[in-house]
Motif scaffolding. Structure first.
Motif, short mmCIF file in Angstrom:
data_model
loop_
_atom_site.label_atom_id
_atom_site.label_comp_id
_atom_site.label_asym_id
_atom_site.label_seq_id
_atom_site.Cartn_x
_atom_site.Cartn_y
_atom_site.Cartn_z
N ARG A 201 -1.64 3.72 -9.19
CA ARG A 201 -1.12 4.58 -8.12
C ARG A 201 -0.46 3.44 -7.00
NH1 ARG A 201 -5.54 8.39 -6.28
NH2 ARG A 201 -5.47 9.04 -8.20
N ALA A 202 -1.36 2.47 -6.75
CA ALA A 202 -1.01 1.32 -5.88
C ALA A 202 0.03 0.66 -6.40
CB ALA A 202 -2.09 0.42 -5.27
N HIS B 194 5.42 -14.02 4.09
CA HIS B 194 6.33 -13.28 3.31
C HIS B 194 5.37 -12.52 2.25
CE1 HIS B 194 9.56 -11.94 1.19
NE2 HIS B 194 9.40 -12.36 0.14
N ALA B 195 4.50 -13.41 1.53
CA ALA B 195 3.87 -12.71 0.43
C ALA B 195 2.85 -11.62 1.01
CB ALA B 195 3.09 -13.94 -0.17
N PHE B 196 2.42 -12.06 2.10
CA PHE B 196 1.56 -10.86 2.58
C PHE B 196 2.38 -9.63 2.77
CE2 PHE B 196 -1.58 -14.12 4.61
CZ PHE B 196 -2.09 -14.28 3.42
N THR B 197 3.60 -9.62 3.44
CA THR B 197 4.37 -8.38 3.68
C THR B 197 4.36 -7.74 2.25
OG1 THR B 197 5.38 -9.68 5.16
CG2 THR B 197 6.51 -7.75 4.66
N ILE B 198 4.80 -8.35 1.21
CA ILE B 198 4.99 -7.84 -0.16
C ILE B 198 3.51 -7.09 -0.55
CG2 ILE B 198 5.13 -8.17 -2.70
CD1 ILE B 198 7.73 -8.90 -1.06
N ARG B 201 2.47 -3.90 1.38
CA ARG B 201 3.24 -3.01 1.12
C ARG B 201 2.50 -2.09 -0.07
NH1 ARG B 201 8.67 -5.03 0.13
NH2 ARG B 201 8.78 -5.69 2.22
N ALA B 202 2.08 -2.72 -0.98
CA ALA B 202 1.38 -2.32 -2.13
C ALA B 202 0.31 -1.69 -1.65
CB ALA B 202 1.47 -3.25 -3.25
N ALA B 219 8.81 3.72 6.18
CA ALA B 219 9.24 2.35 6.85
C ALA B 219 10.21 2.13 5.41
CB ALA B 219 8.05 1.28 6.26
N THR B 220 11.11 1.43 6.03
CA THR B 220 12.28 0.61 4.93
C THR B 220 12.04 -0.68 5.05
OG1 THR B 220 13.93 0.34 6.68
CG2 THR B 220 14.01 2.57 5.86
#
Lengths: 250, 250
Positions: A201-202, B194-198, B201-202, B219-220
């Protein structure tokens, strides 16, 4: 391959597994009774009835000896990945792959529980086990990366592949550890399937190889509705996806 | 605490760091020139100008000697977690925590790169490093679990906390490894953000302690719109969240 060669190979492989199994039992027994530090390779070899150099033909060090099945299991996992149907979501393939690891532990609950106790007490054994597990993780990362084709993550694919592989392995380890702590009780494969559902799901946004994701997708689970859409998707299409998901729920 | 005691403590800590640093440099130098296997603890101690028993006051084994800063870094990470504002999302806190680890590596690029080369060649050192990193992971798992209050995952919190902690640590390791392979070039802290943003999101569905998530959020990012809503949220509210997210993008 002729039948004779095949049979000789299979005999060799059975013999190899037997020696490794004997060495592993001997090592586990000695580590548990005499202590890990105090046990020597010579003693393990003697207890298994083989020569010291036979030990070193199978294991590089005494801490490796209690994990005799990771090499074979890694090969089985590789076979699962190689044989995966083209249309299968790569994350699902990886989940099926790591099930082979769980089956290895589940095949001998008593041994697995005894070994788990030891690894908790002896840092060198715990580190050895962590290192073994990291081999599966690297294999999965390479596999996912090769099948990654979501163009919206250009440049971040290696990161996402590694994070996804790590999530699957972590979920596996979590379920395995619970099972070992409960003395190997209960249906560990079902527990693993449940954990995969949570992780899937994640990481639901990793599409299968060759698939172009639809402009908008929505799904519900209990109290939560999740929608993923392209920012250029027409709003009515997003709405339809949401309504479809809510309808299916009811 | 009196100023004298404080100053004595700080002197002791400076002295401790110096001895550990000297031993680490000596070990790294010897491992690189003489080889890891051939180097003894006595030689490392001698090269750093201290006695063998001083070595063992600081490190349990020779493979530990080239990672002198993980203990102090773990303490700094713990301090970040302890001091986190109550309203901060726990995942963000954990991301800030592991930044301390990255800073430890980034503070000495040459040393870090040299050590990385060694860990790739010597399995014992690589395993030692993996074990060090797993200490941060366990700390983060405990932290996230204690702050987990999303009732829709009843019973799965330990799994989710561990998978989320592992995702953050994996993202960190990924960025760190890239930086080390590029000989320590570039802004590694930005790459980490940047990696944390990715990853965030998950794992966006892990709400802060005590917060009730809004009925709908959207969010986009680039071409993708993600919406998370309660299934009982009124559809107009879901639509407003989507439109708001699309507007902000423009």
């Amino acid at each position: 391959m002729s039948r004779t060669v095949k049979s000789a190979r299979s005999q060799h492989s059975t013999q190899r597994r037997k020696v490794r199994g004997d060495l592993a039992s001997a090592a586990l027994e000695l580590f548990a009774t005499k202590g890990y530090e105090a046990t020597t390779v010579d003693e393990i070899a003697a207890a298994a009835g083989v020569a010291r150099r036979t030990f070193f033909r199978h294991f590089r060090s005494k801490e490796e000896a209690i994990f005799p099945d990771h090499d074979d299991t890694l090969e089985r996992v590789e076979a699962v990945l190689r044989g995966a149907p083209a249309q299968e979501n790569p994350i699902d393939t990886v989940c099926r792959g790591i099930k082979e690891v769980m089956r290895m532990y589940a095949a001998s609950p008593t041994l697995s529980v005894a070994r788990y106790r030891l690894t908790r007490e002896v840092p060198a054994l715990r580190e050895r086990e962590i290192a073994s597990v990291s081999r599966y993780e690297r294999l999965f990362t390479r596999y996912l990366l090769a099948r990654y084709d979501d163009r919206s993550h250009l440049g971040d694919e290696p990161l996402l592949a590694e994070v996804a592989a790590s999530a699957v392995v972590t979920a596996h380890n979590h379920v395995l550890r619970r099972w070992l702590r409960s003395e190997g009780q209960g249906d560990v494969e079902s527990a693993l399937d449940h954990a995969f559902t949570i992780v899937r799901r994640a990481f639901g946004d990793l599409p299968s190889a060759g698939q172009r994701p639809p402009a908008a997708r929505a799904a519900t689970d209990g109290e939560v509705l999740v929608t993923v859409a392209r920012t250029d998707a027409p709003l009515p299409e997003v709405m339809r996806a949401i309504e479809r998901a809510l309808d299916q729920r009811g």
